[in-house]
Each structure stands twice: as C-alpha cells, then as structure tokens.
Design a protein around this motif. Structure first.
Motif, PDB file in Angstrom:
ATOM      1  N   LYS A 186       0.835  -1.207   0.000  1.00 34.06           N
ATOM      2  CA  LYS A 186       0.000   0.000   0.000  1.00 34.06           C
ATOM      3  C   LYS A 186       0.866   1.251   0.000  1.00 34.06           C
ATOM      4  CE  LYS A 186      -4.182   1.586  -0.110  1.00 34.06           C
ATOM      5  NZ  LYS A 186      -5.086   1.275  -1.222  1.00 34.06           N
ATOM      6  N   GLU A 187       1.981   1.199   0.712  1.00 32.85           N
ATOM      7  CA  GLU A 187       2.897   2.332   0.731  1.00 32.85           C
ATOM      8  C   GLU A 187       3.536   2.556  -0.629  1.00 32.85           C
ATOM      9  OE1 GLU A 187       6.831   3.348   3.291  1.00 32.85           O
ATOM     10  OE2 GLU A 187       5.005   2.924   4.430  1.00 32.85           O
ATOM     11  N   LEU A 188       3.823   1.469  -1.335  1.00 34.53           N
ATOM     12  CA  LEU A 188       4.337   1.589  -2.696  1.00 34.53           C
ATOM     13  C   LEU A 188       3.368   2.380  -3.572  1.00 34.53           C
ATOM     14  CD1 LEU A 188       5.768  -1.955  -3.560  1.00 34.53           C
ATOM     15  CD2 LEU A 188       7.032   0.195  -3.581  1.00 34.53           C
ATOM     16  N   ALA A 189       2.100   2.058  -3.431  1.00 35.71           N
ATOM     17  CA  ALA A 189       1.088   2.745  -4.231  1.00 35.71           C
ATOM     18  C   ALA A 189       1.024   4.230  -3.872  1.00 35.71           C
ATOM     19  CB  ALA A 189      -0.273   2.090  -4.015  1.00 35.71           C
ATOM     20  N   GLN A 190       1.149   4.534  -2.581  1.00 38.58           N
ATOM     21  CA  GLN A 190       0.989   5.905  -2.123  1.00 38.58           C
ATOM     22  C   GLN A 190       2.215   6.771  -2.380  1.00 38.58           C
ATOM     23  OE1 GLN A 190       0.187   4.933   1.955  1.00 38.58           O
ATOM     24  NE2 GLN A 190      -2.040   4.939   1.695  1.00 38.58           N
ATOM     25  N   ARG A 191       3.402   6.188  -2.248  1.00 32.46           N
ATOM     26  CA  ARG A 191       4.609   7.009  -2.236  1.00 32.46           C
ATOM     27  C   ARG A 191       5.537   6.779  -3.419  1.00 32.46           C
ATOM     28  NH1 ARG A 191       6.462   9.439   1.851  1.00 32.46           N
ATOM     29  NH2 ARG A 191       8.600   8.686   1.580  1.00 32.46           N
ATOM     30  N   TYR A 192       5.509   5.619  -4.030  1.00 35.46           N
ATOM     31  CA  TYR A 192       6.429   5.352  -5.133  1.00 35.46           C
ATOM     32  C   TYR A 192       5.718   5.411  -6.483  1.00 35.46           C
ATOM     33  CZ  TYR A 192       9.744   3.012  -8.199  1.00 35.46           C
ATOM     34  OH  TYR A 192      10.584   2.707  -9.240  1.00 35.46           O
ATOM     35  N   PHE A 193       4.749   4.549  -6.684  1.00 39.59           N
ATOM     36  CA  PHE A 193       4.095   4.504  -7.989  1.00 39.59           C
ATOM     37  C   PHE A 193       3.241   5.745  -8.241  1.00 39.59           C
ATOM     38  CE2 PHE A 193       4.949  -0.100  -7.500  1.00 39.59           C
ATOM     39  CZ  PHE A 193       5.657  -0.279  -8.669  1.00 39.59           C
ATOM     40  N   ALA A 194       2.679   6.337  -7.191  1.00 41.06           N
ATOM     41  CA  ALA A 194       1.905   7.563  -7.373  1.00 41.06           C
ATOM     42  C   ALA A 194       2.784   8.693  -7.904  1.00 41.06           C
ATOM     43  CB  ALA A 194       1.264   7.981  -6.059  1.00 41.06           C
ATOM     44  N   GLU A 195       4.081   8.635  -7.558  1.00 41.20           N
ATOM     45  CA  GLU A 195       5.019   9.644  -8.036  1.00 41.20           C
ATOM     46  C   GLU A 195       5.533   9.338  -9.438  1.00 41.20           C
ATOM     47  OE1 GLU A 195       6.561  12.433  -6.509  1.00 41.20           O
ATOM     48  OE2 GLU A 195       4.966  12.381  -5.010  1.00 41.20           O
ATOM     49  N   SER A 196       5.661   8.045  -9.753  1.00 40.34           N
ATOM     50  CA  SER A 196       6.334   7.668 -10.995  1.00 40.34           C
ATOM     51  C   SER A 196       5.399   7.275 -12.129  1.00 40.34           C
ATOM     52  CB  SER A 196       7.312   6.505 -10.721  1.00 40.34           C
ATOM     53  OG  SER A 196       6.619   5.381 -10.201  1.00 40.34           O
ATOM     54  N   SER A 225      -2.055  -5.594  18.948  1.00 44.86           N
ATOM     55  CA  SER A 225      -2.791  -6.095  17.778  1.00 44.86           C
ATOM     56  C   SER A 225      -3.813  -5.079  17.296  1.00 44.86           C
ATOM     57  CB  SER A 225      -3.476  -7.419  18.116  1.00 44.86           C
ATOM     58  OG  SER A 225      -2.536  -8.461  18.244  1.00 44.86           O
ATOM     59  N   ASP A 226      -4.491  -4.441  18.247  1.00 47.89           N
ATOM     60  CA  ASP A 226      -5.489  -3.426  17.872  1.00 47.89           C
ATOM     61  C   ASP A 226      -4.823  -2.256  17.142  1.00 47.89           C
ATOM     62  OD1 ASP A 226      -7.430  -4.978  19.071  1.00 47.89           O
ATOM     63  OD2 ASP A 226      -7.428  -3.845  20.949  1.00 47.89           O
ATOM     64  N   TYR A 227      -3.683  -1.818  17.656  1.00 44.71           N
ATOM     65  CA  TYR A 227      -2.964  -0.717  17.023  1.00 44.71           C
ATOM     66  C   TYR A 227      -2.532  -1.095  15.602  1.00 44.71           C
ATOM     67  CZ  TYR A 227       0.800   2.585  15.948  1.00 44.71           C
ATOM     68  OH  TYR A 227       1.596   3.512  15.335  1.00 44.71           O
ATOM     69  N   SER A 228      -2.062  -2.330  15.438  1.00 43.38           N
ATOM     70  CA  SER A 228      -1.621  -2.784  14.122  1.00 43.38           C
ATOM     71  C   SER A 228      -2.773  -2.776  13.130  1.00 43.38           C
ATOM     72  CB  SER A 228      -1.024  -4.186  14.230  1.00 43.38           C
ATOM     73  OG  SER A 228       0.071  -4.205  15.121  1.00 43.38           O
ATOM     74  N   LYS A 229      -3.918  -3.275  13.552  1.00 44.51           N
ATOM     75  CA  LYS A 229      -5.088  -3.298  12.666  1.00 44.51           C
ATOM     76  C   LYS A 229      -5.519  -1.882  12.296  1.00 44.51           C
ATOM     77  CE  LYS A 229      -9.840  -5.110  12.412  1.00 44.51           C
ATOM     78  NZ  LYS A 229     -10.581  -3.826  12.343  1.00 44.51           N
ATOM     79  N   GLU A 230      -5.582  -1.001  13.281  1.00 41.18           N
ATOM     80  CA  GLU A 230      -5.993   0.375  13.009  1.00 41.18           C
ATOM     81  C   GLU A 230      -5.008   1.079  12.075  1.00 41.18           C
ATOM     82  OE1 GLU A 230      -6.286   2.103  16.869  1.00 41.18           O
ATOM     83  OE2 GLU A 230      -7.996   0.862  17.462  1.00 41.18           O
ATOM     84  N   SER A 231      -3.707   0.815  12.270  1.00 44.63           N
ATOM     85  CA  SER A 231      -2.693   1.450  11.422  1.00 44.63           C
ATOM     86  C   SER A 231      -2.807   0.972   9.978  1.00 44.63           C
ATOM     87  CB  SER A 231      -1.287   1.149  11.959  1.00 44.63           C
ATOM     88  OG  SER A 231      -1.107   1.704  13.246  1.00 44.63           O
ATOM     89  N   GLU A 233      -5.516  -0.199   8.507  1.00 43.17           N
ATOM     90  CA  GLU A 233      -6.755   0.322   7.926  1.00 43.17           C
ATOM     91  C   GLU A 233      -6.630   1.811   7.590  1.00 43.17           C
ATOM     92  OE1 GLU A 233     -10.062  -2.735   9.818  1.00 43.17           O
ATOM     93  OE2 GLU A 233      -9.539  -0.917  10.939  1.00 43.17           O
ATOM     94  N   LYS A 234      -5.918   2.567   8.431  1.00 44.15           N
ATOM     95  CA  LYS A 234      -5.692   3.978   8.123  1.00 44.15           C
ATOM     96  C   LYS A 234      -4.874   4.140   6.846  1.00 44.15           C
ATOM     97  CE  LYS A 234      -5.979   5.888  12.810  1.00 44.15           C
ATOM     98  NZ  LYS A 234      -5.206   6.519  13.926  1.00 44.15           N
ATOM     99  N   ALA A 235      -3.986   3.175   6.613  1.00 44.13           N
ATOM    100  CA  ALA A 235      -3.158   3.214   5.404  1.00 44.13           C
ATOM    101  C   ALA A 235      -3.924   2.749   4.167  1.00 44.13           C
ATOM    102  CB  ALA A 235      -1.921   2.351   5.594  1.00 44.13           C
TER     103      ALA A 235
END
Length: 460
Positions: A186-196, A225-231, A233-235
C-alpha cells in the motif's frame, strides 16, 4: 551408507540460518579450534526477516544474504561445504550429503541440524503454484517482479476489469510477514508509484489482508494487535479477520467466514501466502532415524536440551523444532545454537535444559509505525519503528551491509525512492492480432478470414 572410508570431523552443522551460524560462531566452538563442517544447500546466510524489503525494492538481495564462507573465514577450523544432507545413521555417527552430482559420507561426534522451515499450505499444496511465498531470495525477487509487472501493465491497459485485478493484492496470514507486506504494498502505491506513474493513485490499489484468527499479529494480542489493525486500515489496507481462504485460482481467492457462513470471492492477479510454516525435509529424515515425535507441520518435538529422539549427540534447533511452544523466530534459533555449542564443548553438562531468554518481540507495520514488546513494556508508533530499525541493523552481518541498509532505508522511508526496483520485459514476440485495444482496428474485408486472437504472453 556410502563408501567404506570417509571424512570425519568433531561437529557437523546442517544449515546456514541464524541457528546454524550461532552454533558455529559461539564462543569457543569457532575460536578454540574445534573442527566443524557446515553443510548448506546455499552459499549465503539469509536474513529472512528483511525478505519483504527485497520484494518491495527497499534493499538488494546481496545486503541480506552475505556469503557463509566470508562470515566463517576467520575460523581456520571451519569447513563450509555446499550440499544437501539426505540421510543420517545415528549408530555409525555419519551423515550422507549430495554435492556435485555425487553422494558423500561424513562422520561426526556431534550433529546439529538447523535446516529451518518452508511455507505450509495445510494440505492444499496446489496453492504453492498459485501464490507467492516469501522464504527465499528467489521468492522475494519473483514477488518483486510480479508487483512491478502488475503496475506496469495496469499503466497501459485499456481494459478496466483487467486494470482492477492487476492492482488488487491478497495477502493470506496476518503474522509479521503478512502485515509487513500488506503495509509496504500500500505504501508503494501511495509514495512510489503515485510519483512515478501518472495514471495510478493509491485509491486504485486494493490490498486485502486475510487472517483466520480474530486479530492481527495474534501472538501480540491486546492493544498491540489493535494498534496494528488500526494502522493498516488507516493506510488503506482492507483487514479481514476470522476468515479462511478455502480456494485459490489464477485470478482470485474464495474466502469463507465460519461464524456467519458467508462465502465470497475476491479477484486479484497477486496472492501472497504467509500463513504457517512446515519443517524442511531433513526433519522427516531425523524423525525416522531417531524415533523422534513430530507435531503439525512436521516439526520435531525435541527434548529440553534439543536432543532428537533416541540420539544423545544429535541436536535440532530453530524453526524445524518445537519446544515449550516457544516462538519460531531468530532469537529462539540463535539462543538454541549457543546452548548446544556450550554442551558440545563441555561448558555446561550434557542434558542441561534450555532456558529461553525473552528479549522482546517487534513487528513493523508501515512507514513510521511499528510495535514492540519488551517484558511488560509495550511501545507503538515512531519510537517502536526506530527501535525496529536499530535492532535489525545490529543483526545484519557486516559493516558494508549495515551502511547500505541505512542508505536504502533513508531513500525509501524518508524519500520516495525504491533503489532496487528494476524490471525488464521478456523479449518474446507478440503474436499477430494482439494489438492493443487502444489502436483503432480497420474493418476486415468480407472475404478475409477471422484471425484467432491469442492471449498476450506473460511478462517475466
């Protein structure tokens, strides 16, 4: 077993992972001159926890897979051999290994097995041909090529359904590997491929993380575990819990939720399997030869001093074994290797029960987010992320590898670069009649026969 005459050594170590190298480099074993032979199917020591970074272009394979011979070069008593151990005779104290097309026999006083584990498919081995795993460098490079292929093809296709499937990713298993991969894609989509790539944005990319348990990162539980799931989903990751994958084909997966009896199908060109592990084949050989019991996944049920079955001079450590439900992670393998080395050298009595020292657990979720547990102390967010980077940097072998890793992390996590993303289309001719739909076709003459259209060749 083999020839009448054969080599002998004091210690034979099988494998080249964390447990094997911890045994080989333990105090006194390597330094005191105890002769040992390390036999491995690969010439490198793989830092498996960072494979997902190879798959997502953060780090190159060479930085997490240094040469075993280079690591052990300072020990003149070390003999590294490339081969595959296929049999053991506990009565004769010999192993048989295959190398260079021949079988060789090697005698030992002590045998330490640390051959690790591979992906488990829970009786559905056909899933291996339909999904991507992440246990070897080859796995990581294959997945990296697939990720780039999907984005590149999505960039040029005019078929909206194909584009959607190319940009859909399913990750099965919400353990550390699954969580890290889902977050990174998901980070690739947001920060790498969205730029390139101008016509692809993060909203076009769907990442679904499927877990059979009721939480993400089940061993952590609670607020971590709750924090991981929320993080996640936010992404933008779709987290699906209490759900099993019951079927997989070339274009998607069938999900089943037992509590609601709901079944649904998700389409995706990329399915990544990271659910469960199974001991490698040598574990079965040891179980048969020594009478050792096994548990689910073929893992050896070793004694509390890591001895195997009836043999008191054969030890098994790491992911291929189970002991007191301890986690199949690198600290368990490394501590087990050091414990076995001490017994072999007489620093502690033979049969001394192993005592695991829990130094904490951690997992990275995505950029600037991670979780860490050390004793009763639990950390989340940026501090945990920095701590994760620091700990994994320490475990990397060699100054150069650490330096390159820091540079790669800076470029990837602080900037928008993925320094190790590279890709080339296979140079194969495209069959006639496979022109892109974006090119207008001229009407065929009435006397022109229909041209059979073949699917475009896969891009490697």
């Amino acid at each position: 077993m083999g020839d009448a005459e054969f080599d002998r050594t004091d210690v034979v170590i099988v494998g080249s992972g964390f447990g094997a190298l911890a045994t080989a480099t333990a105090k006194k074993l390597g330094k005191a001159g105890t002769p040992f032979v390390l036999i491995s199917e690969t010439t490198e020591h793989l830092f498996q926890p960072l494979l997902y970074q190879v798959a997502t272009g953060v780090i190159s394979p060479g930085e997490i897979a240094p040469s075993v011979r280079a690591i052990l070069a300072k020990y003149p008593n070390a003999d590294v051999r490339l081969g595959r151990v296929v049999d053991v005779d506990p009565e004769a104290n010999t192993v048989v290994y295959e190398a260079a097309g021949k079988r060789h026999t090697l005698g030992y006083k002590h045998l330490v097995a640390a051959t690790g584990a591979r992906q488990a498919y829970f009786g559905r081995d056909e899933f291996a041909d339909l999904t991507f795993a992440l246990k070897t460098v080859d796995d990581a490079e294959k997945l990296r090529r697939q990720i780039i292929r999907c984005f590149e093809e999505a960039h040029i296709t005019t078929d909206p359904e194909l584009r959607k499937n190319l940009l859909s990713f399913i990750v099965v298993g919400a353990g550390p590997t699954g969580v890290e991969l889902a977050g990174q894609i998901k980070e690739l989509a947001q920060r790498y491929f969205a730029e390139s790539i101008g016509n692809i944005n993060a909203a076009d990319v769907t990442v679904t993380l499927v877990e059979g348990a009721d939480k993400v990162l089940p061993p952590f539980g609670g607020k971590l575990s709750d924090y991981s799931k929320e993080s996640l989903e936010k992404a933008g990751v779709d987290v699906v819990l209490n759900t099993m994958v019951t079927d997989i084909d070339e274009h998607g997966a069938t999900l089943s939720t037992p509590s609601t009896e709901e079944t649904r199908r998700l389409t995706a060109e990329t399915i990544i399997w990271s659910a469960g592990i199974q001991a490698n084949d040598f574990a079965g050989v040891l179980a048969e030869r020594t009478g050792c019991d096994t548990v689910r996944g073929g893992r050896l049920l070793v004694d509390n001093d890591f001895t195997v079955g009836r043999a008191d001079n054969i030890y098994a450590i790491g992911d291929m074994v189970t002991l007191d439900n301890l986690p199949a992670q690198s600290p368990f393998a490394m501590q087990g290797g050091r414990h076995v080395a001490k017994m072999i050298l007489g620093k502690i009595p033979a049969g001394t029960p192993f005592q695991y020292r829990d130094k904490g657990s951690m997992a990275i979720i995505n950029r600037f987010r991670a979780i860490t547990r050390v004793g009763k102390v639990e950390l989340t967010g940026f501090i945990a992320w920095v701590l994760w980077l620091a700990v994994h940097l320490v475990y990397l072998v060699g100054f150069r590898n650490r330096y390159i890793a820091v540079m790669s992390w800076c470029g990837s996590f602080l900037g928008h670069r993925r320094p190790h993303f590279y890709y080339a289309q296979t140079a194969e001719p495209v069959p006639a009649g496979n022109e892109s739909a974006a090119v207008a076709e001229e009407p065929a003459a009435e006397d022109t026969p229909d041209v059979e259209r073949e699917p475009a060749p896969a891009i490697a």
